[in-house]
Design a protein around this motif. Structure first.
Motif, mmCIF file in Angstrom:
data_model
loop_
_atom_site.group_PDB
_atom_site.id
_atom_site.type_symbol
_atom_site.label_atom_id
_atom_site.label_comp_id
_atom_site.label_asym_id
_atom_site.label_seq_id
_atom_site.Cartn_x
_atom_site.Cartn_y
_atom_site.Cartn_z
ATOM 1 N N GLU A 44 -0.308 -11.873 2.082
ATOM 2 C CA GLU A 44 -0.507 -11.118 3.319
ATOM 3 C C GLU A 44 0.845 -10.789 3.952
ATOM 4 O O GLU A 44 1.813 -11.539 3.821
ATOM 5 N N PHE A 45 0.876 -9.658 4.649
ATOM 6 C CA PHE A 45 2.109 -9.179 5.275
ATOM 7 C C PHE A 45 2.137 -9.510 6.760
ATOM 8 O O PHE A 45 1.091 -9.623 7.412
ATOM 9 N N ALA A 46 3.351 -9.657 7.267
ATOM 10 C CA ALA A 46 3.575 -9.742 8.711
ATOM 11 C C ALA A 46 4.603 -8.676 9.087
ATOM 12 O O ALA A 46 5.598 -8.503 8.379
ATOM 13 N N TRP A 47 4.318 -7.941 10.162
ATOM 14 C CA TRP A 47 5.281 -6.965 10.681
ATOM 15 C C TRP A 47 5.995 -7.606 11.853
ATOM 16 O O TRP A 47 5.382 -7.899 12.885
ATOM 17 N N GLU B 48 0.831 -1.210 0.000
ATOM 18 C CA GLU B 48 0.000 0.000 0.000
ATOM 19 C C GLU B 48 0.862 1.256 0.000
ATOM 20 O O GLU B 48 0.459 2.305 -0.499
ATOM 21 N N PHE B 49 2.062 1.138 0.574
ATOM 22 C CA PHE B 49 2.955 2.288 0.626
ATOM 23 C C PHE B 49 3.322 2.757 -0.776
ATOM 24 O O PHE B 49 3.582 3.935 -0.999
ATOM 25 N N ARG B 50 3.353 1.833 -1.731
ATOM 26 C CA ARG B 50 3.794 2.188 -3.074
ATOM 27 C C ARG B 50 2.828 3.137 -3.779
ATOM 28 O O ARG B 50 3.224 3.862 -4.686
ATOM 29 N N ASN B 51 1.550 3.093 -3.390
ATOM 30 C CA ASN B 51 0.564 3.905 -4.098
ATOM 31 C C ASN B 51 0.853 5.403 -4.015
ATOM 32 O O ASN B 51 0.946 6.070 -5.048
#
Length: 433
Positions: free
Chosen positions: A333-336, A74-77
């Motif tokens: 899906e991401f994991a932080w 999402e950061f890329r948007n």
């Protein structure tokens, strides 16, 4: 009404000053609510605070990719939207074009096996133990000269006058570039950190980031060509001539490695040194105990890394359907991985919020673990040891009355922007500048 956990995580993403300064209660609350991981809608990722679960992810790079460690997709948007607008500026057209092309490559901390294995094999020589051992007198010499600049004043900002400069001078010397251009290198390094922990960067920030990458590549590509023709004993030569099984690194791999060496070689160590200075200036009993027992300094540095490490957390993305401690996770899906939280997991160590210089074992993950264990950790530890001893040599070191804790504007990189201290002025020594 009490904020929900996700509301508080959103505040962390928005770089709430209180949470940047002290995220520990939030992490404890996430751990209590985790079974064993908590999915944050605000972050768009599973938040992992368990040391064991974090460890399990780090040792499974086939399932958990490192392709986007500092942000979710999402950061890329917003970055892409800003880049589209910035590209309309005539002086930025070529820089944006090169930025778009570069973003396709994966190097070191954005690469997965087998590419990452190949790159590490090629570059490990740059930070070989023998080189680091030989560097210690030089690190000490640089440290001494920095301290001499403020020692007679009896007052200093340990971040701006010491913690910023020691790793910056050393990585510049190791690269084999002019120290007269430190300000330029520091500017590039700061801009490279813009995407790290800013969920919604501004257009000006994205412009600075793209412009600095372009200028960096222009500067270092010429030096790489020179070192290929005439190698020296420096990091640029190591990168320029690195090979694995007779295969050289690509241009993008060389530039990516050098960018990461510049950033990682100073930003995180600056943070470590600043945190160390703050602790020594506030815990006078510990300060005096260490000053009289210098053999404890390495253990002190390890506990500083565990207790208040420079990197709060990094991301991984699932390459296939999998699970986290029995909880289903879909591909993509991401994991932080909250390293700072895992380092204070009660399952890892008793009384985790207490700073214990004699903590043993101290199996922290401040430098990560497994495939992406920090390639420069030996240099960071060396500078941490030298820096600690230098600060212990400042008599009666204490926080200045006008000091106030302010932290970096990032939810991933956690460090103080200043540490104002006082101490007994050191006498003039013959030969001082």
């Amino acid at each position: 009404m009490t904020d929900s956990l996700d509301d508080r995580i959103r505040r962390l993403l928005d770089r709430d000053e209180v949470l940047l300064a002290s995220p520990w209660q939030l992490f404890d609350d996430v751990r209590s609510a985790s079974d064993p991981a908590f999915y944050s809608e605000a972050m768009g990722a599973w938040v992992i605070t368990s040391y064991q679960l974090l460890h399990d992810v780090l040792v499974d790079p086939a399932t958990w990719s490192n392709r986007s460690p500092t942000a979710t997709y999402e950061f890329r948007n917003p970055v892409a939207e800003h880049a589209d607008a910035i590209e309309q500026e005539p002086e930025m057209v070529e820089a944006v074009r090169r930025f778009r092309n570069r973003s396709r490559g994966r190097v070191l901390n954005t690469a997965d096996p087998p590419e990452h294995v190949r790159q590490r094999r090629a570059l490990n020589r740059a930070f070989r133990p023998a080189r680091l051992r030989a560097l210690e007198p030089e690190v000490k010499s640089v440290s001494d000269s920095l301290v001499a600049a403020f020692a007679r004043r009896g007052r200093a900002d340990l971040v701006q006058e010491y913690a910023v400069l020691l790793p910056m001078v050393m990585i510049s010397r190791m690269l084999g570039v002019s120290e007269g251009e430190l300000e330029m290198f520091k500017g590039w390094s700061d801009d490279f950190a813009i995407p790290i922990g800013r969920a919604r960067p501004s257009r000006d920030e994205v412009r600075s980031y793209i412009k600095s990458e372009y200028e960096f590549d222009e500067y270092f590509s010429d030096l790489v060509e020179q070192r290929q023709a005439e190698p020296r004993d420096d990091l640029i030569s190591d990168v320029a001539n690195a090979e694995v099984d007779g295969e050289p690194l690509t241009y993008e791999e060389r530039m990516g490695a050098l960018r990461q060496f510049l950033l990682a070689g100073n930003e995180t160590t600056t943070t470590l040194l600043g945190n160390i200075g703050h602790r020594l200036a506030t815990n006078h009993g510990l300060r005096d105990h260490l000053a009289s027992n210098r053999d404890l300094v390495p253990a002190f540095v390890e506990e500083a890394l565990r207790h208040e490490g420079p990197v709060t957390g990094l991301f991984r993305v699932a390459t296939r359907d999998t699970e986290l401690g029995g909880m289903p996770v879909a591909k993509g899906e991401f994991a932080w991985l909250a390293f700072a939280a895992a380092n204070r997991d009660p399952e890892l160590c008793p009384i985790p919020h207490e700073f214990k210089v004699d903590r043993s074992p101290n199996d922290h993950v401040a430098f990560g673990y497994g495939e992406h264990y920090c390639i420069g950790q030996g240099l960071a530890r060396l500078e941490g040891k030298v820096g600690t001893n230098a600060m212990l040599d400042l008599p009666n070191l204490a926080l200045a009355d006008d000091h106030s804790d302010t932290f970096m504007d990032s939810y991933i990189l956690r460090g103080r922007t200043q540490v104002l201290v006082t101490f007994d002025p050191l006498p003039i020594v013959e030969g001082d500048a």
